[in-house]
Design an enzyme around this catalytic site. Structure first.
Site, PDB file in Angstrom:
ATOM      1  N   ASP A  77      37.085  -7.102 -36.249  1.00  0.00           N
ATOM      2  CA  ASP A  77      35.761  -6.885 -36.529  1.00  0.00           C
ATOM      3  C   ASP A  77      35.681  -7.503 -38.383  1.00  0.00           C
ATOM      4  OD1 ASP A  77      37.561  -5.371 -37.720  1.00  0.00           O
ATOM      5  OD2 ASP A  77      36.307  -3.545 -37.818  1.00  0.00           O
ATOM      6  N   THR A  96      44.042  -6.893 -38.203  1.00  0.00           N
ATOM      7  CA  THR A  96      43.350  -5.838 -37.511  1.00  0.00           C
ATOM      8  C   THR A  96      43.102  -6.077 -35.978  1.00  0.00           C
ATOM      9  OG1 THR A  96      41.369  -4.283 -37.068  1.00  0.00           O
ATOM     10  CG2 THR A  96      41.149  -6.654 -38.253  1.00  0.00           C
ATOM     11  N   ASP A 111      40.714  -4.846 -34.181  1.00  0.00           N
ATOM     12  CA  ASP A 111      39.517  -4.534 -34.018  1.00  0.00           C
ATOM     13  C   ASP A 111      38.699  -5.958 -34.004  1.00  0.00           C
ATOM     14  OD1 ASP A 111      39.991  -1.983 -34.132  1.00  0.00           O
ATOM     15  OD2 ASP A 111      39.398  -1.752 -36.209  1.00  0.00           O
ATOM     16  N   ASP A 142      38.846  -5.575 -43.718  1.00  0.00           N
ATOM     17  CA  ASP A 142      37.753  -5.616 -44.554  1.00  0.00           C
ATOM     18  C   ASP A 142      38.204  -4.953 -46.258  1.00  0.00           C
ATOM     19  OD1 ASP A 142      36.254  -7.684 -43.370  1.00  0.00           O
ATOM     20  OD2 ASP A 142      34.587  -6.169 -42.874  1.00  0.00           O
TER      21      ASP A 142
HETATM   22  P1  ADP Z   1      41.003  -2.002 -43.378  1.00  0.00           P
HETATM   23  O1  ADP Z   1      41.963  -2.957 -44.441  1.00  0.00           O
HETATM   24  O2  ADP Z   1      41.819  -1.979 -42.113  1.00  0.00           O
HETATM   25  O3  ADP Z   1      39.540  -2.191 -43.575  1.00  0.00           O
HETATM   26  P2  ADP Z   1      40.778   0.374 -45.011  1.00  0.00           P
HETATM   27  O4  ADP Z   1      39.217   0.129 -44.959  1.00  0.00           O
HETATM   28  O5  ADP Z   1      41.042   1.751 -44.724  1.00  0.00           O
HETATM   29  O6  ADP Z   1      41.434  -0.496 -43.764  1.00  0.00           O
HETATM   30  O7  ADP Z   1      41.424  -0.097 -46.225  1.00  0.00           O
HETATM   31  C1  ADP Z   1      42.704  -0.199 -46.560  1.00  0.00           C
HETATM   32  C2  ADP Z   1      42.937  -0.033 -48.044  1.00  0.00           C
HETATM   33  O8  ADP Z   1      42.352  -0.723 -48.791  1.00  0.00           O
HETATM   34  C3  ADP Z   1      42.468   1.499 -48.788  1.00  0.00           C
HETATM   35  O9  ADP Z   1      43.104   2.540 -48.293  1.00  0.00           O
HETATM   36  C4  ADP Z   1      42.198   1.233 -50.234  1.00  0.00           C
HETATM   37  O10 ADP Z   1      43.505   1.413 -50.698  1.00  0.00           O
HETATM   38  C5  ADP Z   1      42.049  -0.334 -50.117  1.00  0.00           C
HETATM   39  N1  ADP Z   1      40.320  -0.344 -50.265  1.00  0.00           N
HETATM   40  C6  ADP Z   1      39.479  -0.239 -49.302  1.00  0.00           C
HETATM   41  N2  ADP Z   1      38.253  -0.391 -50.074  1.00  0.00           N
HETATM   42  C7  ADP Z   1      38.475  -0.856 -51.250  1.00  0.00           C
HETATM   43  C8  ADP Z   1      37.818  -1.012 -52.175  1.00  0.00           C
HETATM   44  N3  ADP Z   1      36.328  -1.111 -52.158  1.00  0.00           N
HETATM   45  N4  ADP Z   1      38.294  -1.193 -53.569  1.00  0.00           N
HETATM   46  C9  ADP Z   1      39.511  -1.372 -53.639  1.00  0.00           C
HETATM   47  N5  ADP Z   1      40.511  -1.232 -52.568  1.00  0.00           N
HETATM   48  C10 ADP Z   1      39.914  -0.787 -51.456  1.00  0.00           C
HETATM   49  O1  F6P Z   2      41.303  -0.454 -37.302  1.00  0.00           O
HETATM   50  C1  F6P Z   2      42.290  -0.154 -36.353  1.00  0.00           C
HETATM   51  C2  F6P Z   2      41.980   1.231 -35.739  1.00  0.00           C
HETATM   52  O2  F6P Z   2      43.090   1.540 -34.779  1.00  0.00           O
HETATM   53  C3  F6P Z   2      40.684   1.471 -35.224  1.00  0.00           C
HETATM   54  O3  F6P Z   2      40.482   0.870 -33.809  1.00  0.00           O
HETATM   55  C4  F6P Z   2      40.445   2.832 -35.079  1.00  0.00           C
HETATM   56  O4  F6P Z   2      38.862   3.102 -35.340  1.00  0.00           O
HETATM   57  C5  F6P Z   2      41.236   3.201 -36.470  1.00  0.00           C
HETATM   58  O5  F6P Z   2      42.118   1.911 -36.748  1.00  0.00           O
HETATM   59  C6  F6P Z   2      41.900   4.408 -36.515  1.00  0.00           C
HETATM   60  O6  F6P Z   2      42.512   4.783 -37.687  1.00  0.00           O
HETATM   61  P1  F6P Z   2      43.807   5.745 -37.831  1.00  0.00           P
HETATM   62  O7  F6P Z   2      44.827   5.093 -37.692  1.00  0.00           O
HETATM   63  O8  F6P Z   2      43.353   6.135 -39.564  1.00  0.00           O
HETATM   64  O9  F6P Z   2      43.424   6.830 -36.973  1.00  0.00           O
END
Ligand code: ADP
Ligand code: F6P
Length: 324
Positions: A133, A129, A131, A107
């Site tokens: 989710d 991912t 997850d 997300d």
């Molecule tokens: P995931 O993509 O697995 O949900 P993160 O939430 O850590 O993991 O987001 C991954 C990366 O996506 C962040 O480190 C950031 O660089 C970018 N990102 C997250 N949220 C935003 C946002 N609101 N606007 C722009 N980039 C974002």
């Molecule tokens: O999103 C995948 C995941 O492995 C989650 O299950 C867990 O909460 C998180 O990433 C851990 O993130 P990090 O690699 O930042 O410790």
């Protein structure tokens, strides 16, 4: 107005997931098959801002469909959350001739994809991912492998737990979601499954269940606890004190995120990667590829991010009734 695609970029962002390499491979090979050039961006949005950009040829993605992790690397990047960072990211794309981008992540990464799209780079997201989710899709790249990895590990813990007539609490990943826990709970025949979406924080229910099961002659008691609830070690201490039954906690941790992807993750990630390229060629932007009702479809990112999903009541009931 649709941008004419000549060169597309691909990056992986957020937590890595098995099957991401299959998706990268599919993006590279599909794009080249369709007459486009491809650039790989290393380490997610951070690598984009640092201009860690490489040309990719079909042979560069040989011998990787079976490998876990992501060959492009991944990272979390705070700067990309700022409008300045996002604008700079789009400018770097233009500087390198990148007209379209495929972002593989969760997300958070979709928000970044939206920002790139707003700044004039046609961008498509793929759900990557472990997850599961992401609300818009019934499948995410990596979930199947992670569940199978966790299931195999839990089988092993269960062997020793039964031999010692112990209670085992096994904590699985999933961030705030309980999908890995639910699947393992069913697949491993757990006596209790603790999901963030369902847990009432009444440990006495679990204690009563353990005592009840002992009376029925069960020699082990397996509790799958989701990371979103956590505190498995202290829970184990309290359960042991209350029941008198030796109780051990095991936190499976990062092993769930690694390893060779299952056939499902390889195949679905390949189809999604290829579809992302075709969507870009069709001139679309700000879309995500999803798997819904048995089909691969695409959807607007904003719409996808506004969706919610929850644990199926029926699956949760089945899990509970089968654990008798
Ligand atoms: P995931 O993509 O697995 O949900 P993160 O939430 O850590 O993991 O987001 C991954 C990366 O996506 C962040 O480190 C950031 O660089 C970018 N990102 C997250 N949220 C935003 C946002 N609101 N606007 C722009 N980039 C974002
Ligand atoms: O999103 C995948 C995941 O492995 C989650 O299950 C867990 O909460 C998180 O990433 C851990 O993130 P990090 O690699 O930042 O410790």
């Amino acid at each position: 107005m649709a941008n004419k695609m000549e060169t597309i970029g691909v990056l992986t962002s957020g937590g890595d997931a098995p099957g991401m390499n299959a998706a990268i491979r599919a993006v590279v090979r599909m794009a080249i098959a369709r007459g486009l050039k491809v650039k790989g961006i290393k380490k997610g949005y951070m690598g984009l801002l640092n201009e860690e950009i490489i040309d990719m040829q079909p042979k560069d993605v040989s011998d990787m469909i079976q490998r876990g992790g992501t060959v492009l690397g991944t990272a979390r990047c705070l700067e990309f959350k700022t409008p300045e960072g996002q604008k700079r990211g789009a400018e770097i794309c233009r500087k390198h001739g990148i007209d379209g981008m495929v972002v593989i992540g969760g997300d958070g990464s979709y928000r970044g994809a939206q920002a790139l799209s707003r700044n004039g780079i046609n961008t498509i997201g793929l759900p990557g991912t472990i997850d599961l989710d992401i609300a818009c899709t019934d499948y995410t790249i990596g979930f199947d492998t992670a569940v199978n990895t966790a299931m195999n590990a839990i089988d092993k813990v269960k062997d020793t737990s039964s031999s010692h007539e112990r209670c085992s609490i096994i904590e699985v990943m999933g961030r705030n979601a309980g999908y890995i826990a639910l699947w393992c709970g069913i697949a491993n025949g757990a006596e209790d499954i603790l999901l963030p979406e369902k847990y009432n924080f009444n440990e006495q229910d679990i204690i009563n269940n353990i005592i009840e099961n002992r009376k029925k002659g069960k020699t082990h008691h397996l509790i799958i606890n989701a990371e979103g609830i956590g505190h498995s070690a202290s829970m184990a201490r309290r359960i042991e004190a209350a029941t008198g039954i030796e109780t051990r906690a095991t936190i499976l941790g990062y092993m769930q995120r690694g390893g060779s992807p299952t056939a499902k993750d390889r195949v679905y990630a390949s189809i999604m990667g290829a579809k992302a390229v075709d969507i870009l060629i069709a001139g679309k932007t700000n879309r995500v590829v999803c798997y819904k009702h048995g089909e691969f479809v695409d959807m607007d990112i904003e719409e996808a991010l506004n969706m919610t999903k929850n644990i199926s009541e029926y699956e949760f009931e089945v899990a509970r009734l089968l654990s008798v």
